[in-house]
Design a protein around this motif. Sequence first.
Motif, PDB file in Angstrom:
ATOM      1  N   ALA A 146     -11.074  17.612   9.461  1.00 37.87           N
ATOM      2  CA  ALA A 146      -9.472  19.512   9.238  1.00 37.87           C
ATOM      3  C   ALA A 146      -9.583  19.488   8.508  1.00 37.87           C
ATOM      4  CB  ALA A 146      -8.673  19.273  10.486  1.00 37.87           C
ATOM      5  N   ARG A 147      -8.792  18.600   7.569  1.00 38.18           N
ATOM      6  CA  ARG A 147      -8.704  19.285   6.403  1.00 38.18           C
ATOM      7  C   ARG A 147      -9.205  19.731   4.416  1.00 38.18           C
ATOM      8  NH1 ARG A 147      -2.742  17.919   5.534  1.00 38.18           N
ATOM      9  NH2 ARG A 147      -2.514  17.231   7.589  1.00 38.18           N
ATOM     10  N   VAL A 148     -10.339  18.678   5.233  1.00 35.86           N
ATOM     11  CA  VAL A 148     -11.641  18.659   4.209  1.00 35.86           C
ATOM     12  C   VAL A 148     -12.598  19.975   4.751  1.00 35.86           C
ATOM     13  CG1 VAL A 148     -11.033  16.159   3.649  1.00 35.86           C
ATOM     14  CG2 VAL A 148     -12.629  16.543   5.108  1.00 35.86           C
ATOM     15  N   ALA A 149     -12.407  20.049   5.719  1.00 37.78           N
ATOM     16  CA  ALA A 149     -13.859  21.094   6.175  1.00 37.78           C
ATOM     17  C   ALA A 149     -13.908  22.700   5.438  1.00 37.78           C
ATOM     18  CB  ALA A 149     -13.458  21.494   7.517  1.00 37.78           C
ATOM     19  N   PRO A 150     -12.593  23.003   5.247  1.00 38.27           N
ATOM     20  CA  PRO A 150     -12.547  24.178   4.306  1.00 38.27           C
ATOM     21  C   PRO A 150     -14.215  23.876   3.044  1.00 38.27           C
ATOM     22  CG  PRO A 150     -11.044  24.214   5.188  1.00 38.27           C
ATOM     23  CD  PRO A 150     -11.300  22.399   5.423  1.00 38.27           C
ATOM     24  N   LYS A 151     -14.110  22.706   2.353  1.00 41.52           N
ATOM     25  CA  LYS A 151     -14.269  22.486   0.771  1.00 41.52           C
ATOM     26  C   LYS A 151     -15.992  22.600   1.109  1.00 41.52           C
ATOM     27  CE  LYS A 151     -11.315  24.098  -2.507  1.00 41.52           C
ATOM     28  NZ  LYS A 151     -10.945  22.734  -3.314  1.00 41.52           N
ATOM     29  N   LEU A 152     -16.055  21.257   2.270  1.00 41.83           N
ATOM     30  CA  LEU A 152     -17.488  20.456   2.429  1.00 41.83           C
ATOM     31  C   LEU A 152     -18.028  21.314   3.644  1.00 41.83           C
ATOM     32  CD1 LEU A 152     -16.461  17.007   2.992  1.00 41.83           C
ATOM     33  CD2 LEU A 152     -16.906  18.020   1.217  1.00 41.83           C
ATOM     34  N   THR A 153     -17.279  22.548   4.382  1.00 47.52           N
ATOM     35  CA  THR A 153     -18.562  23.184   5.033  1.00 47.52           C
ATOM     36  C   THR A 153     -19.017  24.251   5.058  1.00 47.52           C
ATOM     37  OG1 THR A 153     -16.965  23.131   7.098  1.00 47.52           O
ATOM     38  CG2 THR A 153     -18.161  21.496   6.888  1.00 47.52           C
ATOM     39  N   GLN A 154     -17.483  25.149   4.815  1.00 47.70           N
ATOM     40  CA  GLN A 154     -17.349  26.696   4.801  1.00 47.70           C
ATOM     41  C   GLN A 154     -17.886  27.000   5.663  1.00 47.70           C
ATOM     42  OE1 GLN A 154     -19.621  25.121   2.077  1.00 47.70           O
ATOM     43  NE2 GLN A 154     -17.892  25.097   1.247  1.00 47.70           N
ATOM     44  N   SER A 155     -18.073  26.217   6.977  1.00 47.72           N
ATOM     45  CA  SER A 155     -18.001  27.105   8.339  1.00 47.72           C
ATOM     46  C   SER A 155     -16.877  27.200   9.232  1.00 47.72           C
ATOM     47  CB  SER A 155     -18.629  25.766   8.955  1.00 47.72           C
ATOM     48  OG  SER A 155     -18.687  26.177  10.764  1.00 47.72           O
ATOM     49  N   LEU A 158     -17.318  25.259  12.373  1.00 45.68           N
ATOM     50  CA  LEU A 158     -17.327  23.956  12.616  1.00 45.68           C
ATOM     51  C   LEU A 158     -16.047  23.565  12.658  1.00 45.68           C
ATOM     52  CD1 LEU A 158     -18.637  21.298  12.580  1.00 45.68           C
ATOM     53  CD2 LEU A 158     -19.179  21.321  10.006  1.00 45.68           C
ATOM     54  N   GLU A 159     -15.266  24.491  12.295  1.00 44.63           N
ATOM     55  CA  GLU A 159     -13.227  23.991  11.387  1.00 44.63           C
ATOM     56  C   GLU A 159     -13.208  24.303  12.972  1.00 44.63           C
ATOM     57  OE1 GLU A 159     -11.600  26.675   7.657  1.00 44.63           O
ATOM     58  OE2 GLU A 159     -13.576  26.036   6.981  1.00 44.63           O
ATOM     59  N   ASP A 160     -13.028  25.464  13.170  1.00 45.15           N
ATOM     60  CA  ASP A 160     -12.359  25.273  15.179  1.00 45.15           C
ATOM     61  C   ASP A 160     -12.943  24.438  15.540  1.00 45.15           C
ATOM     62  OD1 ASP A 160     -10.979  27.785  16.317  1.00 45.15           O
ATOM     63  OD2 ASP A 160     -12.789  27.334  17.890  1.00 45.15           O
ATOM     64  N   ALA A 161     -13.893  23.785  15.768  1.00 48.26           N
ATOM     65  CA  ALA A 161     -14.398  23.112  16.859  1.00 48.26           C
ATOM     66  C   ALA A 161     -13.631  22.111  16.071  1.00 48.26           C
ATOM     67  CB  ALA A 161     -16.145  22.603  16.522  1.00 48.26           C
ATOM     68  N   ILE A 162     -13.680  21.166  14.490  1.00 49.62           N
ATOM     69  CA  ILE A 162     -13.158  20.060  15.193  1.00 49.62           C
ATOM     70  C   ILE A 162     -11.363  19.913  14.306  1.00 49.62           C
ATOM     71  CG2 ILE A 162     -12.166  18.601  12.162  1.00 49.62           C
ATOM     72  CD1 ILE A 162     -15.241  17.983  12.884  1.00 49.62           C
ATOM     73  N   GLU A 163     -10.415  21.184  15.024  1.00 53.12           N
ATOM     74  CA  GLU A 163      -9.647  21.220  14.570  1.00 53.12           C
ATOM     75  C   GLU A 163      -8.662  21.295  16.467  1.00 53.12           C
ATOM     76  OE1 GLU A 163      -8.128  25.826  13.554  1.00 53.12           O
ATOM     77  OE2 GLU A 163      -8.260  24.313  10.908  1.00 53.12           O
ATOM     78  N   LYS A 164      -9.666  21.528  17.019  1.00 55.82           N
ATOM     79  CA  LYS A 164     -10.076  21.020  19.137  1.00 55.82           C
ATOM     80  C   LYS A 164     -10.125  19.585  20.018  1.00 55.82           C
ATOM     81  CE  LYS A 164     -10.946  25.559  20.084  1.00 55.82           C
ATOM     82  NZ  LYS A 164     -12.087  26.704  21.419  1.00 55.82           N
ATOM     83  N   LYS A 165     -10.752  19.188  18.437  1.00 56.81           N
ATOM     84  CA  LYS A 165     -11.139  17.787  18.427  1.00 56.81           C
ATOM     85  C   LYS A 165     -10.136  17.299  17.808  1.00 56.81           C
ATOM     86  CE  LYS A 165     -16.747  17.472  18.971  1.00 56.81           C
ATOM     87  NZ  LYS A 165     -17.481  17.222  17.290  1.00 56.81           N
ATOM     88  N   ARG A 166      -8.921  17.675  17.369  1.00 51.68           N
ATOM     89  CA  ARG A 166      -8.045  16.741  16.643  1.00 51.68           C
ATOM     90  C   ARG A 166      -6.410  16.281  17.500  1.00 51.68           C
ATOM     91  NH1 ARG A 166      -5.532  19.580  12.497  1.00 51.68           N
ATOM     92  NH2 ARG A 166      -5.533  21.099  14.119  1.00 51.68           N
ATOM     93  N   ASP A 167      -6.665  17.749  18.075  1.00 49.25           N
ATOM     94  CA  ASP A 167      -5.540  18.672  18.835  1.00 49.25           C
ATOM     95  C   ASP A 167      -5.850  17.478  19.937  1.00 49.25           C
ATOM     96  OD1 ASP A 167      -4.980  19.824  17.204  1.00 49.25           O
ATOM     97  OD2 ASP A 167      -5.303  22.155  17.865  1.00 49.25           O
TER      98      ASP A 167
END
Length: 213
Positions: A146-155, A158-167
């Motif tokens: 979740a922390r590196v997603a903004p730099k690596l994906t620009q999506s 996907l960031e939202d999906a990762i954050e939900k999985k993280r939670d």
Amino acid sequence: MTTRLALWNQALQALGSDRLTDTGEDGVSGEELTAAHDQVVAECLAVGSWNFAMETIKAAADTGVAPAFGYTEVFAKPTDWVRTIGVSQDEYFSLPLLQYYDDDDFWSADSTPIYVRYVSNDTGLGLDLTRWPAAFTRYVGLELAARVAPKLTQSASLEDAIEKKRDKARRTALNQDAMNEVQPKFPPPSSWTNARGGRTGRGDRGSRGNLTG
């Protein structure tokens, strides 16, 4: 049991990115994960009362510090302290100590010694990746993702999906750890305990002005 490389590749897999062969590998992925790793692990350790990272100590009062008011004894916190789990008047933790301050760098009470259980970031405890349960490892890996997603994906999706999985992973890790709690275990200090004498808790860094020594 995990390693830093395995943890990073877990994060990259969650993002659909290529795996690394070494933590020192050149490239944006390695740079971003290197920059994020220490802070992410520190924050994840601070989230819960993790049994795998628990330390128990007998603390003696600092005789060189004289409180100007309030509790009479001051105890310097160990450098590996992350989060207080319980404080007791006896080594068996059968007599919980409920009247004490829990400040940034010290505990204060009216008796000495005190016995303290706390989450530790020592390299042999909380920072020892070989001690991490699978659920905690997954949580940290997804937090890294979740922390590196903004730099690596620009999506954004996907960031939202990762954050939900993280939670979800965080809840699972906390629930599983709670099932393995060391007993007896006392609750952390209440806001009333922290606020006595005008203190507002660990965030009140100015409270150290009440000590002389």
